[in-house]
Design an enzyme around this catalytic site. Structure first.
Site, PDB file in Angstrom:
ATOM      1  N   LYS A  45       0.882  -1.172   0.000  1.00  0.00           N
ATOM      2  CA  LYS A  45       0.000   0.000   0.000  1.00  0.00           C
ATOM      3  C   LYS A  45       0.922   1.226   0.000  1.00  0.00           C
ATOM      4  O   LYS A  45       1.561   1.533   1.007  1.00  0.00           O
ATOM      5  CB  LYS A  45      -0.915   0.008   1.228  1.00  0.00           C
ATOM      6  CG  LYS A  45      -1.741   1.285   1.322  1.00  0.00           C
ATOM      7  CD  LYS A  45      -2.656   1.309   2.532  1.00  0.00           C
ATOM      8  CE  LYS A  45      -3.165   2.727   2.761  1.00  0.00           C
ATOM      9  NZ  LYS A  45      -4.093   2.832   3.892  1.00  0.00           N
TER      10      LYS A  45
ATOM     11  N   GLY B 157      -8.985   8.763   8.609  1.00  0.00           N
ATOM     12  CA  GLY B 157      -9.406   8.904  10.002  1.00  0.00           C
ATOM     13  C   GLY B 157     -10.549   9.869  10.243  1.00  0.00           C
ATOM     14  O   GLY B 157     -10.955  10.065  11.386  1.00  0.00           O
TER      15      GLY B 157
ATOM     16  N   ALA C 159      -9.763   4.902   2.931  1.00  0.00           N
ATOM     17  CA  ALA C 159      -9.717   6.077   3.824  1.00  0.00           C
ATOM     18  C   ALA C 159     -11.021   6.872   3.787  1.00  0.00           C
ATOM     19  O   ALA C 159     -11.646   7.035   2.742  1.00  0.00           O
ATOM     20  CB  ALA C 159      -8.561   7.005   3.490  1.00  0.00           C
ATOM     21  N   GLY C 160     -11.389   7.303   4.966  1.00  0.00           N
ATOM     22  CA  GLY C 160     -12.555   8.180   5.102  1.00  0.00           C
ATOM     23  C   GLY C 160     -13.849   7.458   5.392  1.00  0.00           C
ATOM     24  O   GLY C 160     -14.847   8.085   5.737  1.00  0.00           O
TER      25      GLY C 160
ATOM     26  N   ASN D 188      -9.924   1.233   8.709  1.00  0.00           N
ATOM     27  CA  ASN D 188      -9.318   0.876   9.990  1.00  0.00           C
ATOM     28  C   ASN D 188     -10.063   1.554  11.148  1.00  0.00           C
ATOM     29  O   ASN D 188     -10.699   0.914  11.976  1.00  0.00           O
ATOM     30  CB  ASN D 188      -7.838   1.283   9.978  1.00  0.00           C
ATOM     31  CG  ASN D 188      -7.042   0.770  11.166  1.00  0.00           C
ATOM     32  OD1 ASN D 188      -5.829   0.658  11.102  1.00  0.00           O
ATOM     33  ND2 ASN D 188      -7.661   0.439  12.269  1.00  0.00           N
TER      34      ASN D 188
END
Lengths: 261, 65
Positions: free
Chosen positions: A96, A157, A185-186, A207
Site C-alpha cells: 500500500k 481517520g 480512507a474516510g 481501519n
C-alpha cells in the site's frame, strides 16, 4: 470469490490493524469482519526488547494476507526504501503505497506517488496506490502499471464517508473494468461501504471505523454485512432515479370512494 | 566505533553489521535494516562493514492502517 492481484479471496473488506483498544479486540474484530487482507506497517522499535514480537505473533495467529504500507513517507526515496524493507520483512511484494503531500489532511502527493509507483513496479512490487479521486492521476497510475487503485473517500481517520460521490462514480466509470478499485480512507459507517460497493468499487479499506467504534467487534460484523449488501446491490443493478413519483400499487381496480374524489 | 541505531548512539567493538545484529536483535520477529537510508537486503548482511557515524535503522512489524 473475487481476484485481488494474484489472490482469489471472498471478503471485499481490507482492514487495518491499528488503534484498537487492545490486541485481543483487534484479533476478534478482524475475525468478525471476515477480512482476508490486513494492512500493517513497520517502525523503529527497541530490538533489544524484541520489538514487534507481540504484534508479529498476532499476525501469525491470524494467518491472513498482509498488505504493508508506507505510512508517514513524504518523498519517493523514503517510500521506496520503506517498501524494500517491508517486502523483505513481511515476505510479500504487495504494497500500500502512501506518499503524503500535506500533513493537515494527509492528502497524497500525486506527483511523488506516480514516480514512486513507476520505480516500485519496475522492482517487481504489486503497488496498491493510496491516491485521491483525481481522474487524470488515476489514468497515469494505470499507465504506469498499477492494476489496483485506492482512491480516498475522505481524508484518513475522518469518517466522513464518500465526500465526492460524483468524482468516485466518474472514476469507476472511466477506469478499465479490469482495474481493481478500492475506496481507501474516510469510511466511517457501514452505509459508506455500501455506497462504494453499489457504485461498482471492488472493495473498501478501512481501519478507524472499526477500531474506534464503541464496539469494534460488532462494527466489524456490520461492515462484513455492508460489503456483502453493497456488492449484491451492484450486481443486481440499482433502479434508475426519477424525479416524479410513480405509484407502485396498481391503480386499476381502485375502490369507488377514491374515484369519486 | 560509534554508530546510531534507530537514532540512538551505540558503541561497537567491531565494524561488522552482523555483530550489531547479534548484539541487538532479540526474539524471532522479522526485521529489516537500512544503513544511511539505504536498504540492506538480508543476503548482504555478511558483507556490510559499518563506518563510524553510520546511521542504522532496524525496523520491526507494527500495526498500521
Amino acid at each position: 470469490m473475487w481476484t485481488l492481484a494474484d489472490k482469489t479471496i471472498k471478503s471485499r473488506l481490507l482492514i487495518g490493524t491499528a488503534l484498537y483498544p487492545s490486541p485481543q479486540i483487534m484479533v476478534d474484530a478482524i475475525n468478525a469482519s471476515g477480512a482476508e487482507v490486513l494492512t500493517v506497517s513497520l517502525r523503529r522499535q527497541n530490538p533489544e526488547q524484541g520489538g514487534g514480537q507481540e504484534f508479529w505473533n498476532y499476525l501469525k495467529e491470524l494467518n491472513l494476507n498482509i498488505l504493508p504500507n508506507t505510512a508517514g513517507c513524504h518523498s519517493v526515496k523514503e517510500a521506496v526504501t520503506t517498501a524494500q524493507m517491508a517486502r523483505e520483512l513481511f515476505n510479500t511484494n504487495w504494497l500500500k503505497l502512501e506518499v503524503i503531500g500535506d500533513d493537515y489532511n494527509l492528502q497524497p502527493d500525486p506527483f511523488a506517488l506516480l514516480e514512486a509507483s513507476k520505480e516500485l513496479i519496475a522492482q517487481g512490487f504489486e503497488v496498491f496506490p493510496y491516491c485521491t479521486d483525481d481522474l487524470v492521476l488515476c489514468e497515469k497510475l494505470v499507465e504506469a502499471g498499477c492494476r489496483i487503485l485506492m482512491p480516498w473517500g475522505a481524508p484518513i481517520g475522518t469518517g466522513r464517508g464518500l465526500t465526492d460521490p460524483y468524482a468516485l462514480k466518474v472514476l469507476r466509470a472511466r477506469m478499465p473494468k479490469d482495474i481493481t478499485m478500492i475506496v481507501d480512507a474516510g469510511i466511517g459507517s457501514p452505509s459508506h461501504a455500501v455506497q462504494a460497493l453499489e457504485m461498482g468499487y471492488d472493495g473498501v479499506l478501512l481501519n478507524t471505523a472499526v477500531a474506534k467504534a464503541a464496539d469494534p467487534i460488532v462494527m466489524a460484523r456490520a461492515f462484513k454485512h455492508a460489503l456483502e449488501a453493497g456488492r449484491l446491490g451492484y450486481e443486481a443493478g440499482v433502479m434508475p432515479e426519477k424525479d416524479l413519483a410513480a405509484p407502485s400499487t396498481p391503480t386499476l381496480g381502485t375502490p369507488f370512494w377514491h374515484q369519486n374524489k | 566505533m560509534k554508530v546510531l541505531v534507530n537514532d540512538k548512539a551505540h558503541q561497537l567493538s567491531s565494524n561488522k553489521l552482523t555483530e550489531l545484529i547479534n548484539d541487538l536483535v532479540k526474539g524471532d520477529a522479522p526485521f529489516a535494516i537500512a544503513v544511511n537510508a539505504q536498504f540492506i537486503p538480508r543476503s548482504n548482511y555478511d558483507t556490510i562493514e559499518l563506518q563510524d557515524g553510520d546511521s542504522v535503522e532496524i525496523l520491526s512489524p507494527m500495526q498500521g492502517g
